[in-house]
Motif scaffolding. Sequence first.
Motif, PDB file in Angstrom:
ATOM      1  N   GLU A   1       3.016  -5.792  -1.460  1.00  0.00           N
ATOM      2  CA  GLU A   1       4.125  -6.237  -0.577  1.00  0.00           C
ATOM      3  C   GLU A   1       4.242  -5.418   0.539  1.00  0.00           C
ATOM      4  O   GLU A   1       4.892  -6.005   1.680  1.00  0.00           O
ATOM      5  N   SER A   2       3.877  -4.247   0.660  1.00  0.00           N
ATOM      6  CA  SER A   2       3.943  -3.464   1.849  1.00  0.00           C
ATOM      7  C   SER A   2       2.737  -2.619   1.893  1.00  0.00           C
ATOM      8  O   SER A   2       2.163  -2.227   1.016  1.00  0.00           O
ATOM      9  N   PHE A   3       2.242  -2.366   3.234  1.00  0.00           N
ATOM     10  CA  PHE A   3       1.110  -1.605   3.485  1.00  0.00           C
ATOM     11  C   PHE A   3       1.231  -1.129   4.962  1.00  0.00           C
ATOM     12  O   PHE A   3       2.100  -1.687   5.591  1.00  0.00           O
ATOM     13  N   LEU A   4       0.337  -0.285   5.268  1.00  0.00           N
ATOM     14  CA  LEU A   4       0.166   0.160   6.545  1.00  0.00           C
ATOM     15  C   LEU A   4       0.027  -1.036   7.650  1.00  0.00           C
ATOM     16  O   LEU A   4      -0.429  -1.938   7.441  1.00  0.00           O
ATOM     17  N   PRO A   5       0.869  -0.921   8.809  1.00  0.00           N
ATOM     18  CA  PRO A   5       1.384   0.670   9.288  1.00  0.00           C
ATOM     19  C   PRO A   5       2.726   0.897   9.000  1.00  0.00           C
ATOM     20  O   PRO A   5       3.515   1.857   9.218  1.00  0.00           O
ATOM     21  N   THR A   6       3.444  -0.069   7.818  1.00  0.00           N
ATOM     22  CA  THR A   6       4.714   0.090   7.324  1.00  0.00           C
ATOM     23  C   THR A   6       4.683   1.452   6.162  1.00  0.00           C
ATOM     24  O   THR A   6       3.837   1.498   5.699  1.00  0.00           O
ATOM     25  N   VAL A   7       5.679   2.388   6.544  1.00  0.00           N
ATOM     26  CA  VAL A   7       5.727   3.540   5.754  1.00  0.00           C
ATOM     27  C   VAL A   7       6.748   3.366   4.819  1.00  0.00           C
ATOM     28  O   VAL A   7       7.823   3.069   5.114  1.00  0.00           O
ATOM     29  N   SER A   8       6.438   3.350   3.391  1.00  0.00           N
ATOM     30  CA  SER A   8       7.205   3.206   2.373  1.00  0.00           C
ATOM     31  C   SER A   8       6.677   3.899   1.070  1.00  0.00           C
ATOM     32  O   SER A   8       5.646   4.201   1.217  1.00  0.00           O
TER      33      SER A   8
ATOM     34  N   HIS B   1     -15.074   3.115  -8.098  1.00  0.00           N
ATOM     35  CA  HIS B   1     -14.653   1.831  -8.324  1.00  0.00           C
ATOM     36  C   HIS B   1     -14.741   0.812  -6.924  1.00  0.00           C
ATOM     37  O   HIS B   1     -14.776   1.376  -5.920  1.00  0.00           O
ATOM     38  N   GLU B   2     -14.501  -0.269  -7.215  1.00  0.00           N
ATOM     39  CA  GLU B   2     -14.537  -1.481  -5.952  1.00  0.00           C
ATOM     40  C   GLU B   2     -13.243  -1.948  -5.971  1.00  0.00           C
ATOM     41  O   GLU B   2     -12.529  -2.106  -6.783  1.00  0.00           O
ATOM     42  N   ALA B   3     -12.732  -2.283  -4.699  1.00  0.00           N
ATOM     43  CA  ALA B   3     -11.395  -2.923  -4.510  1.00  0.00           C
ATOM     44  C   ALA B   3     -11.193  -3.500  -3.340  1.00  0.00           C
ATOM     45  O   ALA B   3     -11.846  -3.484  -2.227  1.00  0.00           O
ATOM     46  N   ILE B   4     -10.213  -4.603  -3.160  1.00  0.00           N
ATOM     47  CA  ILE B   4      -9.762  -5.270  -1.985  1.00  0.00           C
ATOM     48  C   ILE B   4      -8.507  -5.125  -2.092  1.00  0.00           C
ATOM     49  O   ILE B   4      -7.961  -4.925  -3.076  1.00  0.00           O
ATOM     50  N   VAL B   5      -7.774  -5.327  -0.836  1.00  0.00           N
ATOM     51  CA  VAL B   5      -6.355  -5.224  -0.637  1.00  0.00           C
ATOM     52  C   VAL B   5      -5.819  -6.403   0.033  1.00  0.00           C
ATOM     53  O   VAL B   5      -6.526  -6.937   1.120  1.00  0.00           O
ATOM     54  N   ILE B   6      -5.074  -7.329  -0.153  1.00  0.00           N
ATOM     55  CA  ILE B   6      -4.173  -8.453   0.113  1.00  0.00           C
ATOM     56  C   ILE B   6      -2.922  -7.834   0.531  1.00  0.00           C
ATOM     57  O   ILE B   6      -1.841  -7.422  -0.199  1.00  0.00           O
ATOM     58  N   ALA B   7      -2.375  -7.848   1.790  1.00  0.00           N
ATOM     59  CA  ALA B   7      -1.200  -7.350   2.184  1.00  0.00           C
ATOM     60  C   ALA B   7      -0.635  -8.434   3.366  1.00  0.00           C
ATOM     61  O   ALA B   7      -1.404  -9.240   3.955  1.00  0.00           O
ATOM     62  N   PRO B   8       0.449  -8.067   3.851  1.00  0.00           N
ATOM     63  CA  PRO B   8       1.193  -8.755   4.868  1.00  0.00           C
ATOM     64  C   PRO B   8       0.432  -8.454   6.289  1.00  0.00           C
ATOM     65  O   PRO B   8      -0.269  -7.521   6.309  1.00  0.00           O
ATOM     66  N   ALA B   9       0.541  -9.433   7.370  1.00  0.00           N
ATOM     67  CA  ALA B   9      -0.074  -9.542   8.518  1.00  0.00           C
ATOM     68  C   ALA B   9       0.454  -8.062   9.312  1.00  0.00           C
ATOM     69  O   ALA B   9       1.486  -7.623   9.064  1.00  0.00           O
ATOM     70  N   GLY B  10      -0.726  -7.546   9.903  1.00  0.00           N
ATOM     71  CA  GLY B  10      -0.330  -6.280  10.683  1.00  0.00           C
ATOM     72  C   GLY B  10      -1.197  -5.153  10.016  1.00  0.00           C
ATOM     73  O   GLY B  10      -1.154  -4.139  10.714  1.00  0.00           O
ATOM     74  N   ALA B  11      -1.610  -5.147   8.945  1.00  0.00           N
ATOM     75  CA  ALA B  11      -2.413  -4.424   8.167  1.00  0.00           C
ATOM     76  C   ALA B  11      -3.745  -4.177   8.845  1.00  0.00           C
ATOM     77  O   ALA B  11      -4.357  -4.936   9.578  1.00  0.00           O
ATOM     78  N   PRO B  12      -4.215  -2.878   8.710  1.00  0.00           N
ATOM     79  CA  PRO B  12      -5.566  -2.517   9.288  1.00  0.00           C
ATOM     80  C   PRO B  12      -6.607  -3.228   8.453  1.00  0.00           C
ATOM     81  O   PRO B  12      -6.170  -3.807   7.381  1.00  0.00           O
TER      82      PRO B  12
END
Length: 384
Positions: free
Chosen positions: A8-15, A33-44
């Motif tokens: 629900e929160s990811f960079l550039p938001t700091v929390s 390991h292998e990974a992907i991230v799904i995050a709100p718009a604006g993330a790197p």
Amino acid sequence: MRVAVVSESFLPTVSGVTTSVCKVLEHLRRTGHEAIVIAPAGAPSEYAGFPVFSVPAVSYRQFPVGMPSPHVQRLLSDFGPDVVHAASPFLLGAQGIASANRLDIPSVAIFQTDVAGYARRNRLGQATKVAWRLVKWIHDGADLTLVPSSASMADLERVGVRRLARWTRGVDLIGYHPNRRSEPAVAALRERLSPNGEVVIGYVGRMAPEKQVERLRALRGLPGIRVALVGDGPSVPLIQRELAGVPVTWLGRLSGPALSDAYAAFDVFVHAGTEETFGQTIQEAHAAGLPVVAPHAGGPIDLVAHGDNGFLFVPDDERDLRRCVTRLVEDAPLRSRMGESGRRAVLGRSWESVCETLVGYYDKVIDERAAIRVMTAVPLSMQR
């Protein structure tokens, strides 16, 4: 192992959510390991060498809130993860968990935000019950919910959330260290914060309603102190008004070595908010060798041993907050003893060990889901 992190929160938001997700991703990279991230718009577009996929978001109190999107299930299906990690699931995380179930992928949900506490604080009445029903609905969809504190565990058990386990947070034991006090940069900062040898009362975190930083007004008129505030957010104007007459130095948002230097320049750490599910900055303060004053509520109950590494004040009692701070201001040897005790308390909580525990939970839900598949594939007559 292939891990899909829906946050629900990811960079550039700091929390706190962002910090823990980043630490988990760094650990997954280090351990192959292998990974992907799904995050709100604006993330790197990537982090720790892993791709980051953004979904549409709306802004709420300076935070991007990820909205449900059909893109989520497609991403999970294409990646084929062994497990889905839902970080502080709300709208986006709920969809991630539901999509994982449709794809027969196990999921681990991390309870990290007191949604119902927000409803209570804003006196939303019946909305508090609605909030807890939403929390229960989201987390009951996951194979396992990891909670950071005994208070959170009790709350979730009370509303009937099933399949719970404890997972704490790690802390940087090298970056936050009492020895930093001897660094020239820290000495220069202390000269700025404490020009006449005042005791520096520090706070680090978001300046938002749930953090209740304005309660530091209770320190108005306390002799021999200076207050240092690290962070920013929507409550800055309110805090400035409420702390009128309190000697405050605003340091703004800090990170990396500058944040470590700030902790090292403090003498006492104070956290006033009563809605913390954990209290990461309390751990960081203890790692830096600081005594902590925090409310006897939520996550701090597990982190602050009253009278040993800090004081727990009566929630919502600003006079008790002032009494606790006063004891530490007036007793330098007590500050030193409590700071040393706080440092000892966190020595076993490196991010490496905490993330290894998390991977163990991943293995647990993967194995349990596999066992269910086997059982459902075996004819009933053969199960007897």
